[in-house]
Design a protein around this motif. Sequence first.
Motif, mmCIF file in Angstrom:
data_model
loop_
_atom_site.group_PDB
_atom_site.id
_atom_site.type_symbol
_atom_site.label_atom_id
_atom_site.label_comp_id
_atom_site.label_asym_id
_atom_site.label_seq_id
_atom_site.Cartn_x
_atom_site.Cartn_y
_atom_site.Cartn_z
ATOM 1 N N ILE A 86 -29.432 -19.356 18.679
ATOM 2 C CA ILE A 86 -28.338 -18.391 18.813
ATOM 3 C C ILE A 86 -27.170 -19.009 19.596
ATOM 4 O O ILE A 86 -25.986 -18.886 19.206
ATOM 5 C CB ILE A 86 -28.828 -17.107 19.499
ATOM 6 N N LEU A 87 -27.461 -19.675 20.707
ATOM 7 C CA LEU A 87 -26.404 -20.303 21.497
ATOM 8 C C LEU A 87 -25.701 -21.400 20.711
ATOM 9 O O LEU A 87 -24.482 -21.608 20.857
ATOM 10 C CB LEU A 87 -26.994 -20.868 22.790
ATOM 11 N N ARG A 88 -26.466 -22.126 19.905
ATOM 12 C CA ARG A 88 -25.851 -23.157 19.071
ATOM 13 C C ARG A 88 -24.874 -22.533 18.079
ATOM 14 O O ARG A 88 -23.775 -23.061 17.839
ATOM 15 C CB ARG A 88 -26.946 -23.931 18.340
ATOM 16 N N ALA A 89 -25.235 -21.403 17.511
ATOM 17 C CA ALA A 89 -24.335 -20.700 16.594
ATOM 18 C C ALA A 89 -23.104 -20.173 17.331
ATOM 19 O O ALA A 89 -21.986 -20.192 16.804
ATOM 20 C CB ALA A 89 -25.084 -19.559 15.912
ATOM 21 N N VAL A 90 -23.297 -19.706 18.580
ATOM 22 C CA VAL A 90 -22.162 -19.226 19.379
ATOM 23 C C VAL A 90 -21.188 -20.367 19.651
ATOM 24 O O VAL A 90 -19.952 -20.214 19.526
ATOM 25 C CB VAL A 90 -22.663 -18.617 20.700
ATOM 26 N N ASP A 91 -21.721 -21.508 20.033
ATOM 27 C CA ASP A 91 -20.845 -22.655 20.306
ATOM 28 C C ASP A 91 -20.064 -23.045 19.063
ATOM 29 O O ASP A 91 -18.853 -23.348 19.133
ATOM 30 C CB ASP A 91 -21.672 -23.833 20.799
ATOM 31 N N GLU A 92 -20.755 -23.088 17.941
ATOM 32 C CA GLU A 92 -20.063 -23.449 16.705
ATOM 33 C C GLU A 92 -18.991 -22.424 16.340
ATOM 34 O O GLU A 92 -17.904 -22.779 15.863
ATOM 35 C CB GLU A 92 -21.079 -23.572 15.574
ATOM 36 N N VAL B 169 -15.923 -17.090 27.204
ATOM 37 C CA VAL B 169 -16.841 -16.322 26.348
ATOM 38 C C VAL B 169 -18.182 -17.035 26.235
ATOM 39 O O VAL B 169 -19.252 -16.410 26.297
ATOM 40 C CB VAL B 169 -16.200 -16.087 24.973
ATOM 41 N N LYS B 170 -18.132 -18.342 26.035
ATOM 42 C CA LYS B 170 -19.396 -19.085 25.921
ATOM 43 C C LYS B 170 -20.225 -18.949 27.197
ATOM 44 O O LYS B 170 -21.456 -18.777 27.132
ATOM 45 C CB LYS B 170 -19.119 -20.551 25.645
ATOM 46 N N THR B 171 -19.557 -19.044 28.324
ATOM 47 C CA THR B 171 -20.292 -18.910 29.596
ATOM 48 C C THR B 171 -20.886 -17.524 29.736
ATOM 49 O O THR B 171 -22.038 -17.356 30.178
ATOM 50 C CB THR B 171 -19.357 -19.220 30.771
ATOM 51 N N ALA B 172 -20.090 -16.511 29.365
ATOM 52 C CA ALA B 172 -20.589 -15.140 29.469
ATOM 53 C C ALA B 172 -21.784 -14.928 28.542
ATOM 54 O O ALA B 172 -22.789 -14.272 28.906
ATOM 55 C CB ALA B 172 -19.470 -14.163 29.151
ATOM 56 N N ILE B 173 -21.667 -15.453 27.339
ATOM 57 C CA ILE B 173 -22.772 -15.305 26.379
ATOM 58 C C ILE B 173 -23.992 -16.074 26.859
ATOM 59 O O ILE B 173 -25.137 -15.606 26.715
ATOM 60 C CB ILE B 173 -22.322 -15.758 24.977
#
Length: 620
Positions: free
Chosen positions: A368-374, A519-523
């Motif tokens: 999930i985090l990998r998808a968020v980063d992308e 946003v990435k940090t928050a997620i």
Amino acid sequence: MAGIWLDVLDEIARTCTTHGRGDLLQTVRQKRAQLLDPKLRVLVVGEPNQGKSQLINAIINAPACPVGDGRTTVLPTVVQHAEAAAAAVVQAPPASGRPMGTAGTPAATLVERTPLALDQVAAGVSGAVGRQPGGGPAYVEVGLPRAMLAAGLVLVDTPGTDQVAALGGAAEVAASTRADAVLLVSDSTRELSVAELDMLLHVTRSQPNVVVVQSKTDLVADWRAVAERNRQHLADAGVAAPLIPVSATLRLRAAATDDRGLNAESGFPALIARLQRDLTGKADHLARASVQAVARTVVEQLAAPLRAELATQDAEEQSGPISRLHAAQREVDELRRCSTRWQNTLADEMADLLSDIEYDLRDRTRQILRAVDEAFDTADPLVAWDTFAEWLERSLVEAAEANHEWLIQRCDWVARRVAANFDRYGYDVLPPWSMTMPADLGDRLPDLERPRIDRFTTGQKLFTGMKGSYGGMLMFGLATTLAGMPMINPVSVGIGALFGGKSIRDEGKQLLRRRQATVKTAIQRHVDEFFVRMVRDCRDAARQVQRMLRDHFTGLTEELQEAIVQSFRSAKQEADTDVALREQRQREIRLKMTRLAALYEQSQQLTGARSTPVLLEPRA
């Protein structure tokens, strides 16, 4: 003189009574009556045409038994003393209705006697006259006034035995006629046959007084060589019987001519001397040997079932209460090992389960985090947040459900894995409950908070553009002054406008990157919180399942242990009782065998023997 052997014989009779052997007691009583009878009953046996009848006639010097070629002897002939010559056929009633006397013989008052003329003795011996059809055993009785017979000698001429009946026929006749001595007749035309040797071996087991008579020495020139070979055969076969060569023809001729030399040549003086010695020594030496033989026979037959019972007890020990006790002990030990195995299995499997569940959830959140980063490498959170927040919530719920579903499957597998340790007990031991997916799993997720995102306002754009255009216009305005142009000119103004636009674009990109990083940090924080909360819930659920499985299988183990321990106690009590009974019975058997050995030793002392038979050695 009869006191010593009679006491031993009475002790043998009491031993037969103690062991409940009425058949042996009857035999002992018959032997007692026989030994107390002053008459010497001599049984003459042998194969056909060996000269048995002629031998009897030569002993008493009278034609008591019919002889001649072609005659068939069917009934035994009993030759005894009588004041006047007489003959009769004596027949007992049928065995089914025959009352027994005190000695186990047919009652004398019921014996049927049919007188015979002396010239009908041959017909009577062949069974042609005097014998009633359907009656019991019969024999021909011949009475003659002879001195040897008057002294108590009774001679019994038996039908010839063939090779089939040689092993048992003579012994049965000897028992039925209560013989004190047995004469086996074999002529000098041949050596002793295998059948005759076998018959001698069988007879000497129950009759100690056996003599081999080699007849018809007058017909064979080298009868002495035959006699020597026969003695060797007897020694090789282990038959302790003397051999006396005789000639009935020479004996009868010597009696007719009163020729003492011819009588000595016939060999009968040695045979008659043997019979007279047996007759005078019946109450002492012969009786002692007979009691010794009876003792051996009785002790062997009484000891055989005792030894068989000891062997049977050893076999029963392997399949009786002792074996059930050992089986129960093995069950107790196996349950103890099973208890250790299932506890170790439960602990190991639950540890592996927690590790695997945590790794699975961590892997799903990483995806999930990998998808968020992308996604936020290109997307602007100001524009895509709402859509992204919905996707993130849905992805986290799916990850939690998939992880929990795997937890349920693994818990069920662990329960079956632990239950496999109880397969040998033959019934289903799985717990009655099963783990299910919680209905409020989505509500357990942490709330996703919208992060604080900086916007690029119009004033910020104007201020940034002015700073960028001022620097550009100043830099290029100074450069144009060298060319004689004023600082503020169209070129410097144009260049300042370009720099201002570039500053606005660069500041906008930087603000976008900061918003994406925010946003990435928050997620990341949100997913980490989700991971911690879900792992805690999974651990709690796994621990709860572990406690429930532990309690279930502990209770099951206690139930099995109670049943097995109860079975063990019952088997131990039964085994203790069985061992006590078996040991008591073994003591009784050894005591009986010791007494039998003492009785046998006592009988051996009658003739000076000291040996104890191997069959009486008590087993340890």
